[in-house]
Design a protein around this motif. Structure first.
Motif, short mmCIF file in Angstrom:
data_model
loop_
_atom_site.label_atom_id
_atom_site.label_comp_id
_atom_site.label_asym_id
_atom_site.label_seq_id
_atom_site.Cartn_x
_atom_site.Cartn_y
_atom_site.Cartn_z
N ARG A 33 0.46 -1.00 -0.39
CA ARG A 33 0.21 -0.39 0.22
C ARG A 33 0.83 1.05 0.10
O ARG A 33 2.38 1.21 0.50
N GLY A 34 0.77 2.18 -0.68
CA GLY A 34 1.13 2.99 -1.38
C GLY A 34 0.48 4.78 -1.58
O GLY A 34 -0.29 4.02 -3.10
N GLU A 54 2.19 8.60 0.77
CA GLU A 54 2.50 10.01 1.18
C GLU A 54 2.98 10.63 2.18
O GLU A 54 3.45 10.42 3.04
N PRO A 55 3.00 12.54 2.12
CA PRO A 55 4.06 12.69 3.10
C PRO A 55 3.69 12.96 4.23
O PRO A 55 2.27 12.72 4.06
N GLY A 56 4.81 12.60 5.04
CA GLY A 56 4.25 12.78 6.49
C GLY A 56 4.06 11.02 7.13
O GLY A 56 3.68 10.93 7.91
N LYS A 57 3.58 10.52 5.54
CA LYS A 57 3.14 9.10 6.45
C LYS A 57 4.24 7.70 5.57
O LYS A 57 5.31 8.08 5.39
N LEU A 58 3.65 6.67 5.84
CA LEU A 58 4.61 5.15 5.51
C LEU A 58 4.12 4.73 4.85
O LEU A 58 2.72 4.15 4.62
N ALA A 59 4.76 3.46 3.68
CA ALA A 59 4.45 3.06 2.65
C ALA A 59 4.35 1.66 3.58
O ALA A 59 5.17 1.76 4.65
N TYR A 60 3.83 0.93 2.82
CA TYR A 60 3.27 -0.45 3.78
C TYR A 60 3.92 -1.40 3.23
O TYR A 60 2.90 -1.98 1.47
#
Length: 174
Positions: A33-34, A54-60
């Motif tokens: 996910r990303g 996304e900016p400030g988040k993490l991909a999975y």
């Protein structure tokens, strides 16, 4: 490979796909996910993917381990996957967990985590491109593996021989 996203761009000449917007990708037991996933395929059919958060988040990323009820899952600002090398790289603010069933067994954090699925070896580095992350430290929470079945005559805790019931005290009848 199944992909859901808000948009997709395919380049047949370069053999590339770019998926954008809340991307969810599955391939066998792999879930990704990303915000953006770039996938390319080489002439031999190997697939290479770069997942961006996304900016400030993490991909999975999550994958079931072969023949076990265990999963490797991880997050990072960027994730790189290679089907040819059968490895995954979690980059920047990286976290990787080994799950037994649905329970977290081990958890590692660092700037860069590389997991090799063929050898079950992972490496963690915090000096990512000369930039120390996580206050310059790698962090790991490792749970001891369950003891293999104990040899006959020993307690399952491995602390010594199994005690048997007795009707005597120091050789004398009770």
């Amino acid at each position: 490979m199944n992909v859901e996203s808000d948009a997709m761009r395919y380049d047949d000449l370069k053999q590339t796909n770019v998926f954008t917007g809340r991307v969810v990708m599955t391939k066998g037991t792999i879930i990704i996910r990303g915000a953006r996933v770039d996938v390319r395929q080489d002439a031999e059919g190997n697939q290479f993917g770069v997942v961006t958060a996304e900016p400030g988040k993490l991909a999975y990323f999550k994958q079931k381990r072969e023949g076990l009820d265990e999963y490797i899952e991880g997050e990072g600002e960027t994730i790189e996957y290679s089907s040819k090398l059968d490895n995954v790289r979690f980059i920047k603010r990286a976290v990787m967990r080994r799950l037994v069933g649905s329970k977290v067994n081990d958890e590692i954090t660092g700037g860069l985590i590389v997991y090799d699925n063929t050898t079950d070896v992972f490496t963690v580095d915090n000096n990512l491109g000369g930039q120390n992350t996580q206050n310059g430290r790698v962090r790991a929470m490792l749970t001891p593996k369950a003891a293999a079945s104990a040899p006959a005559g020993t307690a399952s805790s491995g602390t010594g021989p199994v005690l048997r019931p007795s009707t005597t005290l120091e050789g004398a009848q009770k």
